[in-house]
Enzyme design. Structure first.
Site, PDB file in Angstrom:
ATOM      1  N   HIS A  14       0.842  -1.204   0.000  1.00 41.09           N
ATOM      2  CA  HIS A  14       0.000   0.000   0.000  1.00 41.09           C
ATOM      3  C   HIS A  14       0.876   1.252   0.000  1.00 41.09           C
ATOM      4  CE1 HIS A  14      -3.918  -2.026   1.104  1.00 41.09           C
ATOM      5  NE2 HIS A  14      -3.029  -3.000   1.178  1.00 41.09           N
ATOM      6  N   ASP A 106      -6.152   5.696   1.699  1.00 36.98           N
ATOM      7  CA  ASP A 106      -6.221   4.295   1.310  1.00 36.98           C
ATOM      8  C   ASP A 106      -7.652   3.826   1.560  1.00 36.98           C
ATOM      9  OD1 ASP A 106      -5.946   1.417   1.407  1.00 36.98           O
ATOM     10  OD2 ASP A 106      -3.790   1.778   1.544  1.00 36.98           O
TER      11      ASP A 106
END
Ligand code: UDP
Length: 463
Positions: A14, A106
């Site tokens: 990520h 995110d």
């Protein structure tokens, strides 16, 4: 100047795409504040001085999920303390006169959108998976695909027909950890329709029909990938400061080792930054590589090394095992002929955008869906067959490597991979979809900034 705060989930898969996207924004004249948790921040290296680094608390400031002991406890505590910690950070940044125009969060953190909205800041969800995988989770979240899956074949709009073996492993929960991860992945879609923008690290032309269909539901969805390889692919963006990924030191050794090898003769092997591979599987990979006719470079975390067979040489003329490398730089090296991959989405996107054929060995999560896409939809590689213990045997691996490196089928896959590389290069070029989408997103923020400022200097550079 537009100011974006980029909030990344604390895991390599990520952090990497969001950090590269941050660099891209910064090169387009955007001020970027990159945020992750205290514990993960300690691991960050090579963040350019031009990007400010900030932290929030996940409630486990010493060791993150390891300190928590399980994903369940980790998420419970993180979800309690994260929103306040992010809110405090945004208010502090605001008081310092550097107010934030957009929180790019995110998608694993749906609460970040609520925090941004409360403070009247725009929110952009950042999807780190491809659209096929997002669509599967979305359909489960909407109750249009029910769990447990009972049908043999799964049909969803604009997706290939999928079997159980192609589905994310979290749909077949084996323990509380998997159940917690499934909840996390489904929760991405709880409020995404309220986000001002939805950015996906993928290539429009690879998932065109599905993306167009999804845009009828989320009109503000835009593909902006490939993030991690954009600096390498786009000569205009070449950055002399670029030290590869942000979480590890440079590994000069493997680049030097590769320099001595003939073109397209090395097999690169990686099972990613998180997955734990069974000892039996590691041994089979080791024997398969040793017996194959190719050179190999294997990146393996220190915690996995003791699973190697005792008589296996980690450093020889034929092969090298390292604890970490800058994967995009390795994949871009002309000596690499094939990538034995666990099929994490970043790895897949990096390989396809650098024209490297893949040998798919999925381990968990959505890697099984990605393996299906690689082998049967995009024709970018082959999927290694497992036996009834779910192990790819050394002989099978050896055979698959031969197939990719030496056969006619392998040559076709390589040609196809080069076409995908061209697609990726085009996507980030000035005429390309990802570039245009990024500029559209930034111009919308610049427009809002201009409306809030008397001097309108919020325009975004086109490169
Ligand atoms: N990576 C790297 N060096 C390594 C292994 C991995 O730079 O030795 C990077 C890789 O380039 C990718 C990320 O770590 O960007 C892994 O993400 P992915 O989605 O492929 O898998 P995950 O680690 O999340 O399972």
């Amino acid at each position: 100047m537009v100011h974006c705060l980029v909030l990344a989930y604390p895991a390599q898969g990520h952090i990497n795409p969001m950090h590269y996207f941050s660099k891209l924004l910064q090169q387009k004249g955007v001020r970027v504040t990159f945020v992750t948790t205290f514990s993960f921040c300690k691991k960050l290296q090579n963040v350019p001085a031009s990007i400010s680094l900030e932290t929030i608390s996940d409630g486990f400031d010493k060791g993150g999920v390891d300190e928590a002991g399980s994903y369940k406890s980790y998420f419970e505590r993180f979800w309690q303390v994260g929103p306040k910690s992010l809110g405090d950070l945004l208010e502090r940044v605001g008081r310092s006169g550097e107010g934030v125009d957009c929180v790019i969060y995110d998608s694993a953190f749906p609460w970040a959108l609520e925090v941004a909205k409360r403070l009247e800041i725009a929110g952009a969800a950042f999807l780190t998976q491809n659209m096929f995988v997002n669509s599967i989770y979305y359909h489960v979240h909407q109750g249009k695909l029910s769990l447990p899956i009972t049908q043999n074949e799964i049909s969803l709009p604009f997706l290939p027909k999928l079997q159980h073996q192609d589905m994310p492993t979290f749909f077949f929960p084996t323990d509380a950890n998997n159940a917690a991860l499934l909840d996390l992945l489904l929760s991405q879609f709880s409020n995404i329709h309220k986000a001002d923008w939805i950015l996906c690290n993928s290539l429009y032309h690879m998932e065109k029909e599905l993306t167009d269909w999804t845009m009828k539901i989320w009109s503000n969805l835009r593909t902006i990938g490939p993030c991690s390889t954009s600096m390498l692919l786009n000569k205009r963006l070449r950055d002399d400061e670029d030290e590869g990924d942000v979480t590890q030191f440079k590994d000069e050794e493997c680049m030097k080792w590769l320099d001595d090898k003939p073109k397209q003769c090395v097999v690169y092997v990686s099972f990613g930054s998180m997955g734990v591979v069974k000892e039996e599987q590691i041994k089979e990979v080791a024997y398969g590589l040793r017996d194959s006719e190719s050179y190999f470079l294997w990146t393996m975390r220190a915690s996995e090394e003791n699973k190697l067979p005792k008589d296996f040489e980690k450093r020889s003329e034929k092969g090298l095992v390292v604890r970490w490398c800058s994967q995009v730089k390795v994949l871009a090296h002309e000596a690499i002929g094939c990538f034995v991959t666990h099929c994490g989405w970043n790895s897949v996107l990096e390989a396809l955008s650098l024209g490297v054929p893949m040998l798919a060995m999925p381990c968990w999560s959505d890697q099984y869906t990605n393996a299906k896409l690689i082998a049967d939809v995009w024709n970018l590689g082959i999927r290694a067959e497992v036996d009834d213990k779910n192990i790819v045997r050394g002989q099978v691996l050896k055979h698959c490597i031969m197939e990719i490196m030496k056969s006619e089928r392998g040559k076709k896959v390589k040609r196809n991979a080069m076409e995908f590389k061209a697609l990726a290069e085009h996507a980030i070029s000035e005429e390309g979809k990802s570039h245009k989408n990024t500029v559209e997103f930034l111009n919308s923020l610049a427009g809002s900034t201009e409306n809030n400022q008397s001097a309108g200097n919020g325009k975004i550079n086109s490169c």
